[in-house]
Design a protein around this motif. Structure first.
Motif, PDB file in Angstrom:
ATOM      1  N   PHE A  13       0.835  -1.099  -0.023  1.00 26.22           N
ATOM      2  CA  PHE A  13       0.059  -0.168  -0.047  1.00 26.22           C
ATOM      3  C   PHE A  13       1.035   1.172  -0.171  1.00 26.22           C
ATOM      4  O   PHE A  13       0.493   2.355  -0.598  1.00 26.22           O
ATOM      5  CB  PHE A  13      -0.714  -0.218   1.145  1.00 26.22           C
ATOM      6  N   VAL A  14       2.046   1.199   0.780  1.00 24.95           N
ATOM      7  CA  VAL A  14       2.732   2.464   0.608  1.00 24.95           C
ATOM      8  C   VAL A  14       3.375   2.817  -0.401  1.00 24.95           C
ATOM      9  O   VAL A  14       3.470   3.912  -1.060  1.00 24.95           O
ATOM     10  CB  VAL A  14       4.107   1.968   1.923  1.00 24.95           C
ATOM     11  N   PHE A  15       3.784   1.786  -1.266  1.00 24.41           N
ATOM     12  CA  PHE A  15       4.238   2.037  -2.660  1.00 24.41           C
ATOM     13  C   PHE A  15       3.148   2.554  -3.622  1.00 24.41           C
ATOM     14  O   PHE A  15       3.589   3.704  -4.128  1.00 24.41           O
ATOM     15  CB  PHE A  15       4.643   0.882  -3.465  1.00 24.41           C
ATOM     16  N   TRP A  16       1.956   2.180  -3.552  1.00 24.22           N
ATOM     17  CA  TRP A  16       1.119   2.741  -4.367  1.00 24.22           C
ATOM     18  C   TRP A  16       0.430   4.070  -4.019  1.00 24.22           C
ATOM     19  O   TRP A  16       0.211   5.144  -4.768  1.00 24.22           O
ATOM     20  CB  TRP A  16      -0.342   1.843  -4.533  1.00 24.22           C
ATOM     21  N   LYS A  17       0.709   4.503  -2.561  1.00 24.91           N
ATOM     22  CA  LYS A  17       0.417   5.665  -2.127  1.00 24.91           C
ATOM     23  C   LYS A  17       1.460   6.694  -2.667  1.00 24.91           C
ATOM     24  O   LYS A  17       1.026   7.888  -3.196  1.00 24.91           O
ATOM     25  CB  LYS A  17       0.384   5.779  -0.644  1.00 24.91           C
ATOM     26  N   LEU A  18       2.625   6.471  -2.678  1.00 26.73           N
ATOM     27  CA  LEU A  18       3.714   7.282  -3.126  1.00 26.73           C
ATOM     28  C   LEU A  18       3.479   7.268  -4.662  1.00 26.73           C
ATOM     29  O   LEU A  18       3.818   8.557  -5.106  1.00 26.73           O
ATOM     30  CB  LEU A  18       5.016   6.434  -2.735  1.00 26.73           C
ATOM     31  N   THR A  20       0.700   7.224  -6.246  1.00 30.43           N
ATOM     32  CA  THR A  20      -0.245   8.208  -6.533  1.00 30.43           C
ATOM     33  C   THR A  20       0.063   9.601  -6.356  1.00 30.43           C
ATOM     34  O   THR A  20      -0.316  10.413  -6.942  1.00 30.43           O
ATOM     35  CB  THR A  20      -1.663   7.965  -5.715  1.00 30.43           C
ATOM     36  N   LEU A  21       0.891   9.923  -5.296  1.00 27.53           N
ATOM     37  CA  LEU A  21       1.294  11.128  -4.995  1.00 27.53           C
ATOM     38  C   LEU A  21       1.980  11.607  -6.189  1.00 27.53           C
ATOM     39  O   LEU A  21       1.845  12.894  -6.578  1.00 27.53           O
ATOM     40  CB  LEU A  21       2.259  11.095  -3.733  1.00 27.53           C
ATOM     41  N   VAL A  22       3.179  11.050  -6.646  1.00 24.03           N
ATOM     42  CA  VAL A  22       3.879  11.612  -7.740  1.00 24.03           C
ATOM     43  C   VAL A  22       3.301  11.767  -8.940  1.00 24.03           C
ATOM     44  O   VAL A  22       3.390  12.451  -9.673  1.00 24.03           O
ATOM     45  CB  VAL A  22       5.116  10.474  -7.885  1.00 24.03           C
ATOM     46  N   LEU A  23       2.200  10.473  -9.387  1.00 22.81           N
ATOM     47  CA  LEU A  23       1.253  10.733 -10.396  1.00 22.81           C
ATOM     48  C   LEU A  23       0.574  12.105 -10.521  1.00 22.81           C
ATOM     49  O   LEU A  23       0.376  12.546 -11.573  1.00 22.81           O
ATOM     50  CB  LEU A  23       0.447   9.533 -10.479  1.00 22.81           C
ATOM     51  N   CYS A  24      -0.095  12.501  -9.266  1.00 25.58           N
ATOM     52  CA  CYS A  24      -0.822  13.465  -9.246  1.00 25.58           C
ATOM     53  C   CYS A  24       0.019  14.767  -9.468  1.00 25.58           C
ATOM     54  O   CYS A  24      -0.333  15.649 -10.145  1.00 25.58           O
ATOM     55  CB  CYS A  24      -1.607  13.815  -8.068  1.00 25.58           C
ATOM     56  N   SER A  25       1.249  14.652  -8.808  1.00 27.10           N
ATOM     57  CA  SER A  25       2.174  15.869  -9.202  1.00 27.10           C
ATOM     58  C   SER A  25       2.450  15.989 -10.631  1.00 27.10           C
ATOM     59  O   SER A  25       2.529  17.146 -11.104  1.00 27.10           O
ATOM     60  CB  SER A  25       3.401  15.778  -8.183  1.00 27.10           C
ATOM     61  N   GLY A 141      12.456   4.011 -11.002  1.00 27.35           N
ATOM     62  CA  GLY A 141      12.182   3.940 -12.243  1.00 27.35           C
ATOM     63  C   GLY A 141      10.769   3.547 -12.590  1.00 27.35           C
ATOM     64  O   GLY A 141      10.181   4.323 -13.579  1.00 27.35           O
ATOM     65  N   ILE A 142      10.088   2.787 -12.146  1.00 27.34           N
ATOM     66  CA  ILE A 142       8.598   2.370 -12.132  1.00 27.34           C
ATOM     67  C   ILE A 142       7.800   3.675 -11.970  1.00 27.34           C
ATOM     68  O   ILE A 142       7.093   3.930 -12.448  1.00 27.34           O
ATOM     69  CB  ILE A 142       8.356   1.214 -11.377  1.00 27.34           C
ATOM     70  N   ILE A 143       8.223   4.327 -10.618  1.00 27.28           N
ATOM     71  CA  ILE A 143       7.216   5.223 -10.524  1.00 27.28           C
ATOM     72  C   ILE A 143       7.420   6.608 -11.554  1.00 27.28           C
ATOM     73  O   ILE A 143       6.512   7.170 -11.671  1.00 27.28           O
ATOM     74  CB  ILE A 143       7.752   5.955  -8.982  1.00 27.28           C
ATOM     75  N   GLY A 144       8.975   6.680 -11.840  1.00 32.94           N
ATOM     76  CA  GLY A 144       9.207   7.809 -12.967  1.00 32.94           C
ATOM     77  C   GLY A 144       8.368   7.481 -14.319  1.00 32.94           C
ATOM     78  O   GLY A 144       8.140   8.377 -14.860  1.00 32.94           O
ATOM     79  N   SER A 186      -1.684  15.896  -4.119  1.00 36.70           N
ATOM     80  CA  SER A 186      -0.388  15.556  -3.628  1.00 36.70           C
ATOM     81  C   SER A 186      -0.084  16.086  -2.408  1.00 36.70           C
ATOM     82  O   SER A 186       0.547  15.648  -1.265  1.00 36.70           O
ATOM     83  CB  SER A 186       0.686  16.043  -4.750  1.00 36.70           C
ATOM     84  N   LEU A 187      -0.419  17.420  -2.053  1.00 36.54           N
ATOM     85  CA  LEU A 187      -0.079  18.008  -0.718  1.00 36.54           C
ATOM     86  C   LEU A 187      -0.942  17.387   0.208  1.00 36.54           C
ATOM     87  O   LEU A 187      -0.066  17.008   1.344  1.00 36.54           O
ATOM     88  CB  LEU A 187      -0.773  19.445  -0.730  1.00 36.54           C
ATOM     89  N   VAL A 188      -2.257  16.869   0.220  1.00 36.01           N
ATOM     90  CA  VAL A 188      -2.808  16.295   1.065  1.00 36.01           C
ATOM     91  C   VAL A 188      -2.237  14.649   1.481  1.00 36.01           C
ATOM     92  O   VAL A 188      -2.075  14.340   2.861  1.00 36.01           O
ATOM     93  CB  VAL A 188      -4.259  16.018   0.543  1.00 36.01           C
ATOM     94  N   LEU A 189      -1.888  14.000   0.353  1.00 34.30           N
ATOM     95  CA  LEU A 189      -1.270  12.850   0.454  1.00 34.30           C
ATOM     96  C   LEU A 189       0.041  12.768   1.362  1.00 34.30           C
ATOM     97  O   LEU A 189       0.588  12.117   1.913  1.00 34.30           O
ATOM     98  CB  LEU A 189      -1.004  12.182  -0.859  1.00 34.30           C
ATOM     99  N   SER A 190       0.959  13.957   0.983  1.00 32.51           N
ATOM    100  CA  SER A 190       2.328  14.255   1.563  1.00 32.51           C
ATOM    101  C   SER A 190       1.961  14.468   2.994  1.00 32.51           C
ATOM    102  O   SER A 190       2.788  14.231   3.812  1.00 32.51           O
ATOM    103  CB  SER A 190       2.969  15.213   0.974  1.00 32.51           C
ATOM    104  N   ILE A 191       1.023  15.129   3.489  1.00 33.76           N
ATOM    105  CA  ILE A 191       0.662  15.425   5.052  1.00 33.76           C
ATOM    106  C   ILE A 191       0.420  14.237   5.644  1.00 33.76           C
ATOM    107  O   ILE A 191       0.720  13.941   6.860  1.00 33.76           O
ATOM    108  CB  ILE A 191      -0.407  16.461   4.948  1.00 33.76           C
TER     109      ILE A 191
END
Length: 203
Positions: A13-18, A20-25, A141-144, A186-191
């Motif tokens: 879950f942690v990976f997909w949260k990260l 999603t954060l990067v994707l929205c940004s 790289g996958i997130i990128g 992204s801001l909300v997810l980072s908080i």
């Protein structure tokens, strides 16, 4: 083929949260970046000012890279990313009201590119801290890939919105606000981000 570690991370879950954060940004940044020049050309921004901004963008990115690279070693990623997302969201909402003022318009574009340069510089060190020296390139790289995939999608969305509205400036305002809203996500997810140290259990 992915390593066993990477496969374990990809199901977390942690990976997909990260991700999603990067994707929205990436979505938010791409929407703003693919729009600032055409909206300036259609509004009251002088051509010379737009050309100047284009030249200064490279300088801003060059300054931001070492600056945010340094800060990423001193400030927790959650705080740094929250700041970047907050500033970018603010710029996205201010942008539609800057089209009659070349100075504010220029500050918005340069601020956006400065933040983008910092964002790109801050992510790799964070991937290294989270995933470890051995795997951060593979997982990062996958997130990128989010940026590679979302770039054309954002361009198509901007093209669709522009051609769906008779009022082109109104269409661009919709795009700006959409980009700002994605950065708010992204801001909300980072908080609310959970402790990345959970990844240490995968090693």
């Amino acid at each position: 083929h992915f390593s066993a570690y990477t496969k374990k991370v990809l199901t977390s879950f942690v990976f997909w949260k990260l991700f999603t954060l990067v994707l929205c940004s990436y979505l938010g940044y791409n929407l703003l970046l693919c729009t600032w020049r055409p909206v300036g050309q259609r509004s009251n921004i002088p051509t010379e000012r737009i050309q100047l901004i284009g030249s200064l963008n490279f300088i801003m990115t060059s300054i931001a890279t070492p600056t945010y690279g340094f800060l990423s070693d001193k400030i927790p990623f959650r705080i740094l990313f929250t700041f970047v997302s907050a500033v970018t969201s603010f710029i996205g909402f201010v942008f539609p009201f800057s089209l009659d003022n070349p100075n504010i318009y220029m500050l918005c574009v340069l601020g956006m590119n400065f933040n983008l340069g910092g964002y790109i510089a801050a992510l790799p060190p964070h991937y290294m801290k989270v995933f470890g020296m051995k795997y951060y390139v593979e997982v990062g790289g996958i997130i990128g890939l989010a940026n590679v995939i979302m770039g054309p999608i954002c361009s198509f969305f901007a093209f669709f919105v522009e051609n769906s509205c008779e009022d082109k400036l109104f269409a661009y305002k919709i795009i700006f606000i959409s980009g700002a809203a994605l950065n708010i996500v992204s801001l909300v997810l980072s908080i609310i981000f959970i402790d990345f140290s959970l990844f240490s259990t995968f090693i």
